[in-house]
Write a protein that holds these residues in place. Sequence first.
Motif, PDB file in Angstrom:
ATOM      1  N   ILE A 124      40.361  -0.543  33.723  1.00 13.87           N
ATOM      2  CA  ILE A 124      41.651  -0.364  34.396  1.00 13.87           C
ATOM      3  C   ILE A 124      42.691  -1.319  33.826  1.00 13.87           C
ATOM      4  CG2 ILE A 124      42.863  -0.782  36.584  1.00 13.87           C
ATOM      5  CD1 ILE A 124      41.531   1.911  36.513  1.00 13.87           C
ATOM      6  N   ILE A 125      42.298  -2.568  33.566  1.00 10.63           N
ATOM      7  CA  ILE A 125      43.252  -3.567  33.068  1.00 10.63           C
ATOM      8  C   ILE A 125      43.338  -3.550  31.540  1.00 10.63           C
ATOM      9  CG2 ILE A 125      42.884  -5.049  35.069  1.00 10.63           C
ATOM     10  CD1 ILE A 125      41.186  -6.881  33.314  1.00 10.63           C
ATOM     11  N   GLY A 126      42.615  -2.627  30.897  1.00 10.35           N
ATOM     12  CA  GLY A 126      42.687  -2.508  29.452  1.00 10.35           C
ATOM     13  C   GLY A 126      41.906  -3.566  28.692  1.00 10.35           C
ATOM     14  N   LYS A 127      40.911  -4.173  29.359  1.00 10.42           N
ATOM     15  CA  LYS A 127      40.073  -5.200  28.737  1.00 10.42           C
ATOM     16  C   LYS A 127      38.601  -4.835  28.946  1.00 10.42           C
ATOM     17  CE  LYS A 127      43.644  -7.992  27.935  1.00 10.42           C
ATOM     18  NZ  LYS A 127      44.075  -8.405  26.575  1.00 10.42           N
ATOM     19  N   PRO A 128      38.114  -3.779  28.285  1.00 10.66           N
ATOM     20  CA  PRO A 128      36.727  -3.333  28.514  1.00 10.66           C
ATOM     21  C   PRO A 128      35.693  -4.408  28.207  1.00 10.66           C
ATOM     22  CG  PRO A 128      37.679  -2.262  26.580  1.00 10.66           C
ATOM     23  CD  PRO A 128      38.805  -2.931  27.298  1.00 10.66           C
ATOM     24  N   GLY A 129      36.010  -5.318  27.313  1.00 10.15           N
ATOM     25  CA  GLY A 129      35.074  -6.379  26.973  1.00 10.15           C
ATOM     26  C   GLY A 129      34.808  -7.335  28.119  1.00 10.15           C
ATOM     27  N   PHE A 130      35.732  -7.387  29.084  1.00 12.14           N
ATOM     28  CA  PHE A 130      35.559  -8.272  30.236  1.00 12.14           C
ATOM     29  C   PHE A 130      34.351  -7.886  31.085  1.00 12.14           C
ATOM     30  CE2 PHE A 130      40.128 -10.108  30.874  1.00 12.14           C
ATOM     31  CZ  PHE A 130      40.048 -10.658  29.604  1.00 12.14           C
ATOM     32  N   SER A 131      33.903  -6.633  30.974  1.00 14.97           N
ATOM     33  CA  SER A 131      32.757  -6.181  31.775  1.00 14.97           C
ATOM     34  C   SER A 131      31.506  -6.992  31.448  1.00 14.97           C
ATOM     35  CB  SER A 131      32.491  -4.703  31.552  1.00 14.97           C
ATOM     36  OG  SER A 131      32.237  -4.437  30.178  1.00 14.97           O
ATOM     37  N   ALA A 132      31.478  -7.581  30.245  1.00 17.04           N
ATOM     38  CA  ALA A 132      30.341  -8.420  29.862  1.00 17.04           C
ATOM     39  C   ALA A 132      30.203  -9.624  30.776  1.00 17.04           C
ATOM     40  CB  ALA A 132      30.489  -8.874  28.407  1.00 17.04           C
ATOM     41  N   LEU A 133      31.301 -10.036  31.406  1.00 12.26           N
ATOM     42  CA  LEU A 133      31.265 -11.179  32.317  1.00 12.26           C
ATOM     43  C   LEU A 133      30.345 -10.896  33.496  1.00 12.26           C
ATOM     44  CD1 LEU A 133      32.424 -13.967  33.091  1.00 12.26           C
ATOM     45  CD2 LEU A 133      34.290 -12.775  34.252  1.00 12.26           C
ATOM     46  N   PHE A 134      30.482  -9.712  34.112  1.00  8.37           N
ATOM     47  CA  PHE A 134      29.646  -9.364  35.256  1.00  8.37           C
ATOM     48  C   PHE A 134      28.194  -9.153  34.834  1.00  8.37           C
ATOM     49  CE2 PHE A 134      33.749  -8.580  37.135  1.00  8.37           C
ATOM     50  CZ  PHE A 134      33.562  -8.918  38.461  1.00  8.37           C
ATOM     51  N   ILE A 135      27.996  -8.571  33.663  1.00  8.25           N
ATOM     52  CA  ILE A 135      26.631  -8.390  33.157  1.00  8.25           C
ATOM     53  C   ILE A 135      25.968  -9.748  32.940  1.00  8.25           C
ATOM     54  CG2 ILE A 135      25.243  -7.481  31.263  1.00  8.25           C
ATOM     55  CD1 ILE A 135      27.443  -5.355  30.849  1.00  8.25           C
ATOM     56  N   SER A 136      26.727 -10.678  32.369  1.00  5.53           N
ATOM     57  CA  SER A 136      26.192 -12.017  32.097  1.00  5.53           C
ATOM     58  C   SER A 136      25.845 -12.753  33.382  1.00  5.53           C
ATOM     59  CB  SER A 136      27.207 -12.832  31.289  1.00  5.53           C
ATOM     60  OG  SER A 136      27.484 -12.217  30.058  1.00  5.53           O
ATOM     61  N   ILE A 137      26.728 -12.679  34.373  1.00  9.24           N
ATOM     62  CA  ILE A 137      26.474 -13.359  35.648  1.00  9.24           C
ATOM     63  C   ILE A 137      25.246 -12.775  36.322  1.00  9.24           C
ATOM     64  CG2 ILE A 137      27.369 -13.798  37.960  1.00  9.24           C
ATOM     65  CD1 ILE A 137      28.698 -15.461  35.806  1.00  9.24           C
ATOM     66  N   SER A 138      25.104 -11.454  36.269  1.00  7.10           N
ATOM     67  CA  SER A 138      23.939 -10.795  36.846  1.00  7.10           C
ATOM     68  C   SER A 138      22.656 -11.307  36.210  1.00  7.10           C
ATOM     69  CB  SER A 138      24.059  -9.278  36.663  1.00  7.10           C
ATOM     70  OG  SER A 138      22.912  -8.627  37.143  1.00  7.10           O
ATOM     71  N   ALA A 139      22.672 -11.435  34.880  1.00 12.31           N
ATOM     72  CA  ALA A 139      21.485 -11.926  34.173  1.00 12.31           C
ATOM     73  C   ALA A 139      21.221 -13.391  34.503  1.00 12.31           C
ATOM     74  CB  ALA A 139      21.677 -11.753  32.666  1.00 12.31           C
ATOM     75  N   ILE A 140      22.285 -14.177  34.584  1.00 12.65           N
ATOM     76  CA  ILE A 140      22.138 -15.605  34.876  1.00 12.65           C
ATOM     77  C   ILE A 140      21.527 -15.816  36.258  1.00 12.65           C
ATOM     78  CG2 ILE A 140      23.438 -17.725  35.363  1.00 12.65           C
ATOM     79  CD1 ILE A 140      25.348 -16.884  33.092  1.00 12.65           C
ATOM     80  N   LEU A 141      21.898 -14.992  37.216  1.00  9.55           N
ATOM     81  CA  LEU A 141      21.348 -15.118  38.565  1.00  9.55           C
ATOM     82  C   LEU A 141      19.831 -14.976  38.557  1.00  9.55           C
ATOM     83  CD1 LEU A 141      23.956 -13.054  40.633  1.00  9.55           C
ATOM     84  CD2 LEU A 141      23.582 -15.529  40.743  1.00  9.55           C
ATOM     85  N   TYR A 142      19.349 -14.010  37.782  1.00  9.74           N
ATOM     86  CA  TYR A 142      17.896 -13.801  37.695  1.00  9.74           C
ATOM     87  C   TYR A 142      17.225 -14.964  36.969  1.00  9.74           C
ATOM     88  CZ  TYR A 142      13.377 -11.688  36.772  1.00  9.74           C
ATOM     89  OH  TYR A 142      12.025 -11.450  36.708  1.00  9.74           O
ATOM     90  N   ILE A 143      17.821 -15.376  35.852  1.00  6.86           N
ATOM     91  CA  ILE A 143      17.245 -16.482  35.069  1.00  6.86           C
ATOM     92  C   ILE A 143      17.252 -17.770  35.879  1.00  6.86           C
ATOM     93  CG2 ILE A 143      17.529 -17.892  32.992  1.00  6.86           C
ATOM     94  CD1 ILE A 143      18.784 -15.399  31.665  1.00  6.86           C
ATOM     95  N   TYR A 144      18.315 -17.971  36.652  1.00  9.79           N
ATOM     96  CA  TYR A 144      18.385 -19.170  37.486  1.00  9.79           C
ATOM     97  C   TYR A 144      17.240 -19.211  38.488  1.00  9.79           C
ATOM     98  CZ  TYR A 144      19.706 -22.008  41.492  1.00  9.79           C
ATOM     99  OH  TYR A 144      19.668 -22.901  42.530  1.00  9.79           O
ATOM    100  N   ALA A 145      17.061 -18.108  39.217  1.00 11.01           N
ATOM    101  CA  ALA A 145      16.037 -18.075  40.269  1.00 11.01           C
ATOM    102  C   ALA A 145      14.630 -18.154  39.699  1.00 11.01           C
ATOM    103  CB  ALA A 145      16.201 -16.805  41.111  1.00 11.01           C
ATOM    104  N   SER A 146      14.415 -17.529  38.544  1.00  9.64           N
ATOM    105  CA  SER A 146      13.057 -17.453  37.996  1.00  9.64           C
ATOM    106  C   SER A 146      12.688 -18.632  37.111  1.00  9.64           C
ATOM    107  CB  SER A 146      12.892 -16.151  37.198  1.00  9.64           C
ATOM    108  OG  SER A 146      13.808 -16.097  36.118  1.00  9.64           O
ATOM    109  N   TYR A 147      13.696 -19.298  36.547  1.00 11.76           N
ATOM    110  CA  TYR A 147      13.368 -20.378  35.603  1.00 11.76           C
ATOM    111  C   TYR A 147      14.248 -21.623  35.741  1.00 11.76           C
ATOM    112  CZ  TYR A 147      12.934 -22.915  31.203  1.00 11.76           C
ATOM    113  OH  TYR A 147      12.766 -23.895  30.274  1.00 11.76           O
ATOM    114  N   LEU A 148      15.572 -21.440  35.631  1.00  8.37           N
ATOM    115  CA  LEU A 148      16.474 -22.590  35.551  1.00  8.37           C
ATOM    116  C   LEU A 148      16.418 -23.489  36.780  1.00  8.37           C
ATOM    117  CD1 LEU A 148      19.646 -20.976  33.927  1.00  8.37           C
ATOM    118  CD2 LEU A 148      17.936 -22.436  32.838  1.00  8.37           C
TER     119      LEU A 148
END
Length: 306
Positions: free
Chosen positions: A107-131
Amino acid sequence: MKYLKLFRYQNLIFVILTQVFLRYFLFEPFGITITLSDFGYALLVLATVCLTAAGNVINDIYDVETDQINKPEHVLVGKSISEQSAYTLFIILNVIAVGIGFYLSNIIGKPGFSALFISISAILYIYASYLKRTVLVGNLVISLLVAFVIIVVAIYDLMPAITPQNKAVQTLIFGLMLDYAVFAFAVNLIREMVKDQQDVKGDHNSGIQTLPIILGKTRTNKVIFAVTALLIIGLVYYLYTYMFQNQVAVLYVLFLILGPLLYVLIKIWNADTKHDYRKLSGILKLVMLFGCLLYTSPSPRDATLS
């Protein structure tokens, strides 16, 4: 109600209030140019809430053994909610958040920004399982995720609307948001260390490496004392540099932010029981709330923007 407890609804309310305050009590009163419509902003809040809830769910899944020792009365996964159901909720919440992030980024013309939510989602799992089991790293990661609640608003609603004509004021507001993000990061880092002190018995039995387990409770108290002292010094400098001419702002910060932090500084030195640490953790949570409200009350906010 059990699902609200699993999601930590108090934390979700704090996320909602923070982002609503930024949009409607900071951006709008100063006529800041924004990118998202009200509907788009509501989706951004929903995505952030879903990520926060997902983080709480996966954390509870991996913390069952620890929580059975530290707070058995609050254990939900494996009792009132099956582990399979909890995993399903975690996946659903992440899919919603990432899907909204992808939609808003386009919508804001920055499709690459979607990687931010993907990264946070992955970090949440890595945090709980390892970090989380790695000394101090887990504390730093979760504190960065708290700061993300503020920064994501700047990324999606403020930055795309910057033009040569409004760059000065937009940059000023972005700097103000960054200041609060740093403040939220610091306060939450202190609170995470305090919570490690509170949960030391269960963490030790679960093989989680935290500062109290590595250094001992007495030395960890001194580390918390030092970090809190640094934060207080930074806030005093900030107050003197940006707010000193506004009496209301000075009184607000002195009594509602610096005062409680000084109390934490004094009490942490000899803190020893779970009750001591639970009380200090609650005070630090209030400090974060008062910090957010600083930018929504007219006089302190004007002082910061002047």
